[in-house]
Write a protein that holds these residues in place. Structure first.
Motif, PDB file in Angstrom:
ATOM      1  N   MET A  41       0.703  -0.953   0.465  1.00  0.00           N
ATOM      2  CA  MET A  41       0.114   0.128  -0.150  1.00  0.00           C
ATOM      3  C   MET A  41       0.850   1.261  -0.059  1.00  0.00           C
ATOM      4  SD  MET A  41      -2.706   1.404   0.528  1.00  0.00           S
ATOM      5  CE  MET A  41      -3.971   0.374   0.408  1.00  0.00           C
ATOM      6  N   LEU A  42       1.424   1.721   0.609  1.00  0.00           N
ATOM      7  CA  LEU A  42       2.255   2.146   0.774  1.00  0.00           C
ATOM      8  C   LEU A  42       3.574   2.816  -0.604  1.00  0.00           C
ATOM      9  CD1 LEU A  42       4.183   2.099   4.479  1.00  0.00           C
ATOM     10  CD2 LEU A  42       2.705   4.136   3.659  1.00  0.00           C
ATOM     11  N   ALA A  43       3.813   1.601  -0.865  1.00  0.00           N
ATOM     12  CA  ALA A  43       4.820   1.759  -2.600  1.00  0.00           C
ATOM     13  C   ALA A  43       3.446   1.938  -3.536  1.00  0.00           C
ATOM     14  CB  ALA A  43       5.681   0.757  -3.026  1.00  0.00           C
ATOM     15  N   TYR A  44       2.362   2.241  -2.870  1.00  0.00           N
ATOM     16  CA  TYR A  44       0.914   1.716  -4.371  1.00  0.00           C
ATOM     17  C   TYR A  44       1.228   3.376  -5.528  1.00  0.00           C
ATOM     18  CZ  TYR A  44      -3.508   0.546  -6.702  1.00  0.00           C
ATOM     19  OH  TYR A  44      -4.526   0.303  -7.677  1.00  0.00           O
ATOM     20  N   GLY A  45       1.170   3.678  -6.311  1.00  0.00           N
ATOM     21  CA  GLY A  45       1.218   5.043  -7.168  1.00  0.00           C
ATOM     22  C   GLY A  45      -0.089   5.655  -5.976  1.00  0.00           C
ATOM     23  N   PRO A  46      -1.705   5.321  -6.037  1.00  0.00           N
ATOM     24  CA  PRO A  46      -2.344   6.100  -6.186  1.00  0.00           C
ATOM     25  C   PRO A  46      -2.251   6.908  -4.878  1.00  0.00           C
ATOM     26  CG  PRO A  46      -3.116   4.367  -7.334  1.00  0.00           C
ATOM     27  CD  PRO A  46      -1.631   3.737  -6.832  1.00  0.00           C
ATOM     28  N   TRP A  47      -1.781   5.829  -3.918  1.00  0.00           N
ATOM     29  CA  TRP A  47      -1.604   6.117  -2.514  1.00  0.00           C
ATOM     30  C   TRP A  47      -0.429   7.467  -2.087  1.00  0.00           C
ATOM     31  CZ3 TRP A  47      -3.942   5.006   2.668  1.00  0.00           C
ATOM     32  CH2 TRP A  47      -2.855   5.183   3.198  1.00  0.00           C
ATOM     33  N   LEU A  48       0.252   7.128  -2.988  1.00  0.00           N
ATOM     34  CA  LEU A  48       1.561   8.210  -2.436  1.00  0.00           C
ATOM     35  C   LEU A  48       0.589   9.145  -3.577  1.00  0.00           C
ATOM     36  CD1 LEU A  48       4.733   5.524  -3.584  1.00  0.00           C
ATOM     37  CD2 LEU A  48       4.033   6.652  -1.516  1.00  0.00           C
ATOM     38  N   ALA A  49       0.119   9.317  -4.185  1.00  0.00           N
ATOM     39  CA  ALA A  49      -0.295  10.355  -4.641  1.00  0.00           C
ATOM     40  C   ALA A  49      -1.461  11.269  -4.323  1.00  0.00           C
ATOM     41  CB  ALA A  49      -1.302  10.189  -6.086  1.00  0.00           C
ATOM     42  N   GLY A  50      -2.105  10.561  -2.614  1.00  0.00           N
ATOM     43  CA  GLY A  50      -3.300  11.345  -2.213  1.00  0.00           C
ATOM     44  C   GLY A  50      -4.329  11.044  -2.412  1.00  0.00           C
ATOM     45  N   ASP A  51      -4.776   9.741  -3.603  1.00  0.00           N
ATOM     46  CA  ASP A  51      -6.143   9.698  -4.025  1.00  0.00           C
ATOM     47  C   ASP A  51      -6.531   8.688  -3.531  1.00  0.00           C
ATOM     48  OD1 ASP A  51      -7.702   9.637  -6.556  1.00  0.00           O
ATOM     49  OD2 ASP A  51      -6.885   8.023  -8.047  1.00  0.00           O
ATOM     50  N   LEU A  52      -6.570   9.105  -2.665  1.00  0.00           N
ATOM     51  CA  LEU A  52      -7.222   8.131  -1.832  1.00  0.00           C
ATOM     52  C   LEU A  52      -9.233   8.044  -1.925  1.00  0.00           C
ATOM     53  CD1 LEU A  52      -5.589   9.471   1.421  1.00  0.00           C
ATOM     54  CD2 LEU A  52      -5.064   7.061  -0.098  1.00  0.00           C
ATOM     55  N   HIS A  53     -10.060   6.703  -1.112  1.00  0.00           N
ATOM     56  CA  HIS A  53     -10.884   6.820  -1.759  1.00  0.00           C
ATOM     57  C   HIS A  53     -11.353   5.028  -1.368  1.00  0.00           C
ATOM     58  CE1 HIS A  53     -10.380   3.805  -5.100  1.00  0.00           C
ATOM     59  NE2 HIS A  53      -9.785   4.592  -5.551  1.00  0.00           N
ATOM     60  N   THR A  54     -13.021   4.563  -0.924  1.00  0.00           N
ATOM     61  CA  THR A  54     -13.094   3.671  -0.187  1.00  0.00           C
ATOM     62  C   THR A  54     -12.744   2.642  -1.104  1.00  0.00           C
ATOM     63  OG1 THR A  54     -15.329   3.412  -0.819  1.00  0.00           O
ATOM     64  CG2 THR A  54     -14.991   4.488   1.218  1.00  0.00           C
ATOM     65  N   GLY A  55     -12.312   2.587  -2.430  1.00  0.00           N
ATOM     66  CA  GLY A  55     -12.056   1.229  -3.122  1.00  0.00           C
ATOM     67  C   GLY A  55     -11.025   0.931  -3.385  1.00  0.00           C
ATOM     68  N   LEU A  56      -9.804   1.743  -2.618  1.00  0.00           N
ATOM     69  CA  LEU A  56      -8.385   1.454  -2.426  1.00  0.00           C
ATOM     70  C   LEU A  56      -7.745   0.236  -2.470  1.00  0.00           C
ATOM     71  CD1 LEU A  56      -6.735   3.626  -3.901  1.00  0.00           C
ATOM     72  CD2 LEU A  56      -5.576   3.781  -1.326  1.00  0.00           C
ATOM     73  N   VAL A  57      -8.382  -0.087  -1.404  1.00  0.00           N
ATOM     74  CA  VAL A  57      -7.729  -1.776  -1.202  1.00  0.00           C
ATOM     75  C   VAL A  57      -8.094  -2.712  -2.311  1.00  0.00           C
ATOM     76  CG1 VAL A  57      -7.673  -3.320   0.255  1.00  0.00           C
ATOM     77  CG2 VAL A  57      -7.764  -0.948   0.987  1.00  0.00           C
ATOM     78  N   ASN A  58      -8.981  -3.025  -2.671  1.00  0.00           N
ATOM     79  CA  ASN A  58      -9.584  -3.840  -3.415  1.00  0.00           C
ATOM     80  C   ASN A  58      -8.373  -3.076  -4.928  1.00  0.00           C
ATOM     81  OD1 ASN A  58     -11.611  -4.239  -2.332  1.00  0.00           O
ATOM     82  ND2 ASN A  58     -13.546  -3.801  -3.119  1.00  0.00           N
ATOM     83  N   ASP A  59      -8.973  -2.409  -5.666  1.00  0.00           N
ATOM     84  CA  ASP A  59      -7.537  -1.997  -6.373  1.00  0.00           C
ATOM     85  C   ASP A  59      -6.705  -1.790  -6.777  1.00  0.00           C
ATOM     86  OD1 ASP A  59     -10.291  -0.216  -7.244  1.00  0.00           O
ATOM     87  OD2 ASP A  59      -9.266   1.826  -6.938  1.00  0.00           O
ATOM     88  N   LEU A  60      -5.625  -1.869  -4.964  1.00  0.00           N
ATOM     89  CA  LEU A  60      -4.234  -2.626  -4.692  1.00  0.00           C
ATOM     90  C   LEU A  60      -4.607  -4.384  -5.006  1.00  0.00           C
ATOM     91  CD1 LEU A  60      -1.633  -2.436  -4.016  1.00  0.00           C
ATOM     92  CD2 LEU A  60      -2.026  -2.688  -1.904  1.00  0.00           C
ATOM     93  N   LEU A  61      -5.671  -4.779  -4.533  1.00  0.00           N
ATOM     94  CA  LEU A  61      -5.603  -5.978  -4.514  1.00  0.00           C
ATOM     95  C   LEU A  61      -5.614  -6.901  -6.336  1.00  0.00           C
ATOM     96  CD1 LEU A  61      -7.241  -6.874  -1.217  1.00  0.00           C
ATOM     97  CD2 LEU A  61      -4.972  -7.072  -2.166  1.00  0.00           C
ATOM     98  N   ALA A  62      -6.334  -5.943  -6.936  1.00  0.00           N
ATOM     99  CA  ALA A  62      -6.794  -6.600  -8.199  1.00  0.00           C
ATOM    100  C   ALA A  62      -5.593  -5.744  -9.461  1.00  0.00           C
ATOM    101  CB  ALA A  62      -8.161  -5.438  -8.823  1.00  0.00           C
ATOM    102  N   SER A  63      -5.192  -4.955  -8.778  1.00  0.00           N
ATOM    103  CA  SER A  63      -3.539  -4.427  -9.218  1.00  0.00           C
ATOM    104  C   SER A  63      -2.612  -5.652  -9.125  1.00  0.00           C
ATOM    105  CB  SER A  63      -3.111  -3.130  -9.070  1.00  0.00           C
ATOM    106  OG  SER A  63      -2.180  -3.241  -7.622  1.00  0.00           O
ATOM    107  N   GLN A  64      -2.374  -6.117  -8.283  1.00  0.00           N
ATOM    108  CA  GLN A  64      -1.447  -7.018  -8.004  1.00  0.00           C
ATOM    109  C   GLN A  64      -1.865  -8.475  -8.242  1.00  0.00           C
ATOM    110  OE1 GLN A  64       1.073  -6.416  -6.170  1.00  0.00           O
ATOM    111  NE2 GLN A  64       0.332  -4.846  -5.737  1.00  0.00           N
ATOM    112  N   LYS A  65      -3.024  -8.902  -9.336  1.00  0.00           N
ATOM    113  CA  LYS A  65      -2.975 -10.323 -10.002  1.00  0.00           C
ATOM    114  C   LYS A  65      -2.927 -10.100 -11.342  1.00  0.00           C
ATOM    115  CE  LYS A  65      -7.268 -11.229  -7.162  1.00  0.00           C
ATOM    116  NZ  LYS A  65      -8.867 -11.198  -6.702  1.00  0.00           N
ATOM    117  N   THR A  66      -2.386  -8.914 -11.823  1.00  0.00           N
ATOM    118  CA  THR A  66      -2.294  -8.721 -12.941  1.00  0.00           C
ATOM    119  C   THR A  66      -0.631  -8.345 -13.198  1.00  0.00           C
ATOM    120  OG1 THR A  66      -2.655  -6.290 -13.363  1.00  0.00           O
ATOM    121  CG2 THR A  66      -4.471  -7.438 -13.834  1.00  0.00           C
TER     122      THR A  66
END
Length: 66
Positions: A41-66
């Motif tokens: 999470m701390l290395a995830y681009g949207p998190w670093l940019a402060g682009d925070l929302h309630t689906g952020l963890v789901n987005d992170l997990l989905a990005s790890q599958k690809t």
């Protein structure tokens, strides 16, 4: 809760860097933890940019599958 890590920095990116350092130095044995997720999470681009929302963890997990 096993432990709580709190960091402070002069700005968001400095605090994130301190959190990354603290998490990489943390070792907990005997129980499963979410340390790897927190480190990603701390290395995830949207998190670093402060682009925070309630689906952020789901987005992170989905990005790890690809």
């Amino acid at each position: 809760m096993i432990a709580k890590i709190i960091v402070h920095g002069p700005d968001r990116l400095a605090a994130i860097a301190l959190a990354q350092e603290a998490l990489s130095a943390t070792e907990i044995v005997g129980v499963k933890t979410n340390l790897p997720l927190l480190q990603r999470m701390l290395a995830y681009g949207p998190w670093l940019a402060g682009d925070l929302h309630t689906g952020l963890v789901n987005d992170l997990l989905a990005s790890q599958k690809t």
